[in-house]
Scaffold this active site. Sequence first.
Site, PDB file in Angstrom:
ATOM      1  CG  HIS A   1      45.039  35.893  39.730  1.00 18.94           C
ATOM      2  ND1 HIS A   1      45.506  35.470  38.506  1.00 18.94           N
ATOM      3  CD2 HIS A   1      43.696  35.812  39.668  1.00 18.94           C
ATOM      4  CE1 HIS A   1      44.484  35.133  37.730  1.00 18.94           C
ATOM      5  NE2 HIS A   1      43.380  35.334  38.397  1.00 18.94           N
TER       6      HIS A   1
ATOM      7  CD  GLU B   1      41.300  39.251  33.981  1.00 19.33           C
ATOM      8  OE1 GLU B   1      40.483  39.064  34.877  1.00 19.33           O
ATOM      9  OE2 GLU B   1      41.215  38.697  32.872  1.00 19.33           O
TER      10      GLU B   1
ATOM     11  CG  ASN C   1      44.113  37.342  31.234  1.00 24.65           C
ATOM     12  OD1 ASN C   1      45.210  36.948  30.850  1.00 24.65           O
ATOM     13  ND2 ASN C   1      43.805  37.470  32.521  1.00 24.65           N
TER      14      ASN C   1
ATOM     15  CD  GLU D   1      43.546  34.380  33.196  1.00 23.59           C
ATOM     16  OE1 GLU D   1      42.311  34.372  32.997  1.00 23.59           O
ATOM     17  OE2 GLU D   1      44.054  34.856  34.224  1.00 23.59           O
TER      18      GLU D   1
HETATM   19  O1  LIG Z   1      36.670  33.234  34.346  1.00 18.80           O
HETATM   20  C1  LIG Z   1      37.802  32.520  33.953  1.00 18.80           C
HETATM   21  C2  LIG Z   1      39.063  33.256  34.370  1.00 18.80           C
HETATM   22  C3  LIG Z   1      39.267  33.336  35.890  1.00 18.80           C
HETATM   23  O2  LIG Z   1      39.203  32.055  36.461  1.00 18.80           O
HETATM   24  C4  LIG Z   1      40.637  33.997  36.138  1.00 18.80           C
HETATM   25  O3  LIG Z   1      41.022  33.969  37.498  1.00 18.80           O
HETATM   26  C5  LIG Z   1      40.621  35.442  35.686  1.00 18.80           C
HETATM   27  O4  LIG Z   1      41.928  35.935  35.474  1.00 18.80           O
HETATM   28  C6  LIG Z   1      39.774  35.619  34.458  1.00 18.80           C
HETATM   29  N1  LIG Z   1      39.558  36.751  33.825  1.00 18.80           N
HETATM   30  C7  LIG Z   1      38.661  36.516  32.873  1.00 18.80           C
HETATM   31  C8  LIG Z   1      38.158  37.594  31.980  1.00 18.80           C
HETATM   32  N2  LIG Z   1      36.874  38.061  32.242  1.00 18.80           N
HETATM   33  C9  LIG Z   1      36.113  38.100  33.381  1.00 18.80           C
HETATM   34  C10 LIG Z   1      34.790  38.422  33.263  1.00 18.80           C
HETATM   35  C11 LIG Z   1      33.979  38.469  34.360  1.00 18.80           C
HETATM   36  C12 LIG Z   1      34.465  38.168  35.597  1.00 18.80           C
HETATM   37  C13 LIG Z   1      35.799  37.837  35.735  1.00 18.80           C
HETATM   38  C14 LIG Z   1      36.631  37.806  34.619  1.00 18.80           C
HETATM   39  C15 LIG Z   1      38.321  35.198  32.884  1.00 18.80           C
HETATM   40  N3  LIG Z   1      39.039  34.642  33.866  1.00 18.80           N
END
Ligand SMILES: OC[C@@H]1[C@@H](O)[C@H](O)[C@@H](O)c2nc(CNc3ccccc3)cn21
Length: 445
Positions: free
Chosen positions: A121, A166, A295, A353
């Site tokens: 992660h 991701e 996610n 997620e």
């Molecule tokens: O942003 C909320 C969560 C994040 O805290 C997690 O570590 C991560 O797995 C996560 N992925 C997304 C999906 N989209 C995203 C968009 C822009 C920047 C980072 C993630 C959201 N989130």
Amino acid sequence: MPKHVFPVDFVWGAATAAYQIEGAVREDGRGESIWDRFSHTPGKIQGGDTGDVACDHYHRYREDVALMREMGLKGYRFSIAWPRIVPAGKGALNPKGLDFYNALVDRLLANGITPYATLYHWELPQLLQDRGGWDNRDTAAYFAEYAAVVFESLGDRVRHWITLNEPSVVAYNGHAIGEHAPGFTDYALAVRVSHHLNLAHARAVAAYRQLNQGGVIGTTLNLTSVYPAGNAPEDGAAARIADGMYNRWFLDPVLKGAYPRDILELFGQKLQAPVIQAGDLERIAAAPIDFLGLNYYSRLLVRSAPSSPFGYEAVRGAGPCTAMGWEIYPDGLYDLLVRLDRDYGHPRLLVTENGAAFDDPLQAGRVADPERIAYLREHFLAARRAIESGVRLEGYFVWSLLDNFEWAHGYSRRFGLIYVDYPTQERIWKDSARWYQGVIRQNGV
Ligand SMILES: OC[C@@H]1[C@@H](O)[C@H](O)[C@@H](O)c2nc(CNc3ccccc3)cn21
């Protein structure tokens, strides 16, 4: 009684990630990660925040597992910090790092909670970044070596594995736009990184199969439903390109064993040898997954934009937004689940997620978060509709168990079911946590 009951063995869970909750970044032999370096670089993180302490979960995990038990969680998705296990990224192991995750897993199991472990992660050991990071294809092999160490240490009790969280965000946010660690702004680099991440995933899957531990392994992709903003044919074409770059570039290798031809051509010269080498695609095709983690947070609305690099641009949707500015669009989850089922061979799916950030004011010791309850309820109903349509959705992990370090936003965004008062580290149940406890208890909404 709930109006919409879920399957009897449906896995209601919550998710976190190591760097976002653990803290203790210099404790018990942990090595430096690219997020330690990035968060300590002035100007990168809102408010100058870092993950040095975060939710202090490294010391408070017993208390946090007790909270999960009280909530009634069936599963808990967490990530393992590579720099705690192999501080330099390759070579010598750190026994105290393995001790922590063994203790966490044992406590989860003792409380009837199934562990779902993410191997990556985003915490690349900084010493590997110093050798090129994900632009160096050797990192894929180092990842598989780290994964094998973790499988051997935990694999008798952890039966659900996620290789990467991701890869699209690692590639794009970390290497194309510089918003995430390691902070590069080079699109050709991002494309190379995406391929090396796919290789890393495939190598880790192969390492897991070789150990014959009998569990299941998959990956987690950040996916969305892409819609054209208008009825013009060029908007439809724009949506297909966006869907290819955002979704199919990562879905096809892990579920079809090949890159999508249209995007391979679009990336063209960026992927000429030596990026894709002889045997790479065979290796990727030889590593099928047991389940796909997805996610989902919001939809993507695009229109044709001939002057943009890939001919499309995102358009803001008309719906209400979360504190992240992401449109609330539950139907996009239904459409995504049904599409995955239809286009990728009826795969086993987990929502690894889904959640939302809202302002969450603490008032008189309480956090009323009706927007989060509404957000989750609407998305649970979308998931239920998909299950009724025949989708093999096996579980749902709310992001997140706790408020935590929200990457470039630092601690300014709260996604937790449980509020964290950082100065005191007190955990305070939001109304949504009590509501979710009821959803789990009645297995439905
Ligand atoms: O942003 C909320 C969560 C994040 O805290 C997690 O570590 C991560 O797995 C996560 N992925 C997304 C999906 N989209 C995203 C968009 C822009 C920047 C980072 C993630 C959201 N989130």
